[in-house]
Motif scaffolding. Structure first.
Motif, PDB file in Angstrom:
ATOM      1  N   UNK A   1       0.845  -1.192   0.000  1.00 23.42           N
ATOM      2  CA  UNK A   1       0.000   0.000   0.000  1.00 23.42           C
ATOM      3  C   UNK A   1       0.878   1.238   0.000  1.00 23.42           C
ATOM      4  N   UNK A   2       0.497   2.218  -0.806  1.00 28.84           N
ATOM      5  CA  UNK A   2       1.208   3.494  -0.794  1.00 28.84           C
ATOM      6  C   UNK A   2       0.485   4.485   0.101  1.00 28.84           C
ATOM      7  N   UNK A   3       1.228   5.459   0.607  1.00 26.59           N
ATOM      8  CA  UNK A   3       0.640   6.575   1.331  1.00 26.59           C
ATOM      9  C   UNK A   3       1.531   7.786   1.098  1.00 26.59           C
ATOM     10  N   UNK A   4       1.057   8.971   1.538  1.00 29.25           N
ATOM     11  CA  UNK A   4       1.765  10.216   1.219  1.00 29.25           C
ATOM     12  C   UNK A   4       1.785  11.161   2.425  1.00 29.25           C
ATOM     13  N   UNK A   5       2.318  10.713   3.559  1.00 28.15           N
ATOM     14  CA  UNK A   5       2.309  11.570   4.749  1.00 28.15           C
ATOM     15  C   UNK A   5       3.398  12.632   4.719  1.00 28.15           C
ATOM     16  N   UNK A   6       3.207  13.646   5.532  1.00 26.63           N
ATOM     17  CA  UNK A   6       4.211  14.685   5.712  1.00 26.63           C
ATOM     18  C   UNK A   6       3.806  15.587   6.860  1.00 26.63           C
ATOM     19  N   UNK A   7       4.760  16.261   7.447  1.00 23.75           N
ATOM     20  CA  UNK A   7       4.443  17.232   8.487  1.00 23.75           C
ATOM     21  C   UNK A   7       3.575  18.353   7.907  1.00 23.75           C
ATOM     22  N   UNK A   8       2.698  18.936   8.717  1.00 24.00           N
ATOM     23  CA  UNK A   8       1.924  20.092   8.234  1.00 24.00           C
ATOM     24  C   UNK A   8       2.869  21.171   7.713  1.00 24.00           C
ATOM     25  N   UNK A   9       2.557  21.691   6.522  1.00 28.68           N
ATOM     26  CA  UNK A   9       3.431  22.683   5.897  1.00 28.68           C
ATOM     27  C   UNK A   9       2.623  23.568   4.968  1.00 28.68           C
ATOM     28  N   UNK A  10       2.950  24.836   4.968  1.00 30.13           N
ATOM     29  CA  UNK A  10       2.341  25.783   4.032  1.00 30.13           C
ATOM     30  C   UNK A  10       3.234  25.831   2.798  1.00 30.13           C
ATOM     31  N   UNK A  11       3.002  24.881   1.890  1.00 29.43           N
ATOM     32  CA  UNK A  11       3.880  24.699   0.738  1.00 29.43           C
ATOM     33  C   UNK A  11       3.073  24.860  -0.540  1.00 29.43           C
ATOM     34  N   UNK A  12       3.186  26.013  -1.159  1.00 30.72           N
ATOM     35  CA  UNK A  12       2.405  26.295  -2.363  1.00 30.72           C
ATOM     36  C   UNK A  12       2.806  25.400  -3.521  1.00 30.72           C
ATOM     37  N   UNK A  13       4.002  24.828  -3.481  1.00 31.90           N
ATOM     38  CA  UNK A  13       4.456  23.958  -4.561  1.00 31.90           C
ATOM     39  C   UNK A  13       3.928  22.538  -4.441  1.00 31.90           C
ATOM     40  N   UNK A  14       3.249  22.238  -3.334  1.00 32.44           N
ATOM     41  CA  UNK A  14       2.755  20.882  -3.085  1.00 32.44           C
ATOM     42  C   UNK A  14       1.235  20.895  -3.021  1.00 32.44           C
ATOM     43  N   UNK A  15       0.546  20.500  -4.080  1.00 34.96           N
ATOM     44  CA  UNK A  15      -0.917  20.576  -4.104  1.00 34.96           C
ATOM     45  C   UNK A  15      -1.606  19.616  -3.139  1.00 34.96           C
ATOM     46  N   UNK A  16      -0.878  18.631  -2.605  1.00 37.79           N
ATOM     47  CA  UNK A  16      -1.516  17.690  -1.675  1.00 37.79           C
ATOM     48  C   UNK A  16      -0.993  17.856  -0.250  1.00 37.79           C
ATOM     49  N   UNK A  17      -0.456  19.043   0.062  1.00 38.89           N
ATOM     50  CA  UNK A  17       0.123  19.270   1.396  1.00 38.89           C
ATOM     51  C   UNK A  17      -0.898  19.041   2.501  1.00 38.89           C
ATOM     52  N   UNK A  18      -2.136  19.476   2.302  1.00 40.05           N
ATOM     53  CA  UNK A  18      -3.158  19.315   3.344  1.00 40.05           C
ATOM     54  C   UNK A  18      -3.469  17.842   3.579  1.00 40.05           C
ATOM     55  N   UNK A  19      -3.534  17.063   2.508  1.00 34.56           N
ATOM     56  CA  UNK A  19      -3.787  15.627   2.650  1.00 34.56           C
ATOM     57  C   UNK A  19      -2.620  14.939   3.353  1.00 34.56           C
ATOM     58  N   UNK A  20      -1.406  15.388   3.065  1.00 37.88           N
ATOM     59  CA  UNK A  20      -0.241  14.798   3.732  1.00 37.88           C
ATOM     60  C   UNK A  20      -0.333  14.964   5.255  1.00 37.88           C
ATOM     61  N   UNK A  21      -0.745  16.149   5.698  1.00 37.32           N
ATOM     62  CA  UNK A  21      -0.852  16.398   7.134  1.00 37.32           C
ATOM     63  C   UNK A  21      -1.903  15.499   7.774  1.00 37.32           C
ATOM     64  N   UNK A  22      -3.016  15.283   7.072  1.00 37.32           N
ATOM     65  CA  UNK A  22      -4.057  14.379   7.567  1.00 37.32           C
ATOM     66  C   UNK A  22      -3.510  12.961   7.693  1.00 37.32           C
ATOM     67  N   UNK A  23      -2.817  12.503   6.667  1.00 38.96           N
ATOM     68  CA  UNK A  23      -2.244  11.161   6.699  1.00 38.96           C
ATOM     69  C   UNK A  23      -1.229  11.022   7.840  1.00 38.96           C
ATOM     70  N   UNK A  24      -0.394  12.024   7.998  1.00 36.76           N
ATOM     71  CA  UNK A  24       0.617  11.975   9.062  1.00 36.76           C
ATOM     72  C   UNK A  24      -0.054  11.855  10.434  1.00 36.76           C
ATOM     73  N   UNK A  25      -1.069  12.662  10.665  1.00 36.45           N
ATOM     74  CA  UNK A  25      -1.752  12.612  11.949  1.00 36.45           C
ATOM     75  C   UNK A  25      -2.410  11.280  12.207  1.00 36.45           C
ATOM     76  N   UNK A  26      -3.047  10.721  11.185  1.00 42.13           N
ATOM     77  CA  UNK A  26      -3.732   9.442  11.362  1.00 42.13           C
ATOM     78  C   UNK A  26      -2.744   8.287  11.549  1.00 42.13           C
ATOM     79  N   UNK A  27      -1.727   8.221  10.705  1.00 41.94           N
ATOM     80  CA  UNK A  27      -0.793   7.100  10.782  1.00 41.94           C
ATOM     81  C   UNK A  27      -0.006   7.096  12.088  1.00 41.94           C
ATOM     82  N   UNK A  28       0.173   8.253  12.683  1.00 42.81           N
ATOM     83  CA  UNK A  28       0.878   8.320  13.954  1.00 42.81           C
ATOM     84  C   UNK A  28      -0.001   8.116  15.168  1.00 42.81           C
TER      85      UNK A  28
END
Length: 268
Positions: A221-248
């Motif tokens: 299974x793939x996933x795309x987590x990341x720390x919350x970040x205000x990154x205009x170059x990353x269109x899925x930044x908000x989803x990454x923060x959700x994934x990070x919070x849930x997986x942890x």
């Protein structure tokens, strides 16, 4: 309930410091069992050392990139639509693809000191026609006899996530990849999941519970987590923060236990 092994892979390591640190946190906590690296990133040389400390507990692979522009030198970068269309017409530049694959593999080895455990692709480009031929050739050129990485097979998608249309398109453009890989003596996953809209409001926790229930032993299974970040170059930044919070969270750990899932490295 008998346990089932799942290789949970975080894509996009080294794309940014926030993504990379989030993945490192989850690897250290045992909430991931693999990650794939974007080796063209200027952040990769500095992130390789902390990642190397975790290679005993997780697979580390190459996230082959043809679509994300790091703007740090010559790259074979085009929009995904370019690769989708020309791959189906078999009009892609084979030699340029092979050269790009070799450069990205070499950047992995240069900074981690070894070859990747596996290869997948940013937006699944590795599995497209012509690209896959270059991939098989690059593996034959770089890996010693008797050693091979495993490959992600998007055409073995086992769950459509929240988008049946997206799933149909992915399976169509990657059709035949797993069979072609097998003909070259390469091993792929037999089941794959993690596809969804990559939006913060998509209900990642609910989708993950569905994937865990559906996952057979040995699934990927793939996933795309990341720390919350205000990154205009990353269109899925908000989803990454959700994934990070849930997986942890303990909720994810409880969901794995309830489904009889154990996270682990990929095993043939």
């Amino acid at each position: 309930m008998s346990s089932r092994r799942l290789t949970l892979c975080a894509d996009d390591f080294a794309q940014s410091p926030a993504i990379s640190q989030g993945i490192l946190d989850l690897l250290q906590a045992g909430r991931l069992s693999a990650t794939s690296v974007m080796t063209q990133s200027p952040h990769w040389p500095g992130m390789a050392a902390p990642l190397s400390e975790l290679q005993q507990q997780a697979d580390i692979g190459l996230h082959f990139n043809l679509t994300h522009d790091f703007a740090n030198g010559p790259q074979l970068i085009k929009p995904l639509s370019h690769w989708l269309l020309l791959s189906q017409l078999r009009q892609l530049p084979y030699q340029a693809l092979l050269d790009s694959l070799l450069r990205q593999i070499d950047l992995f080895s240069q900074h981690l000191g070894r070859l990747p455990d596996f290869i997948d692709g940013h937006q699944h480009v590795h599995a497209l026609p012509v690209v896959r031929d270059a991939l098989f050739a690059a593996i034959a050129l770089r890996w010693p006899a008797g050693q091979r990485p495993y490959l992600r097979a998007p055409d073995h998608l086992g769950h459509p996530g929240d988008s049946r249309l997206k799933a149909v398109v992915l399976q169509a453009v990657c059709r035949g990849f797993a069979q072609a890989a097998s003909q070259h003596g390469l091993v792929c996953n037999r089941w794959f999941a993690g596809l969804y809209a990559l939006q913060a409001e998509a209900g990642f926790a609910t989708l993950m519970q569905q994937w865990l229930q559906a996952c057979p032993d040995g699934g990927l299974m793939m996933c795309h987590p990341g720390l919350p970040a205000d990154d205009a170059s990353d269109p899925i930044a908000a989803a990454r923060a959700v994934e990070y919070g849930y997986l942890g969270s303990t909720v994810f750990a409880d969901a794995c236990r309830a489904a009889g899932i154990e996270l682990g490295k990929f095993s043939n």
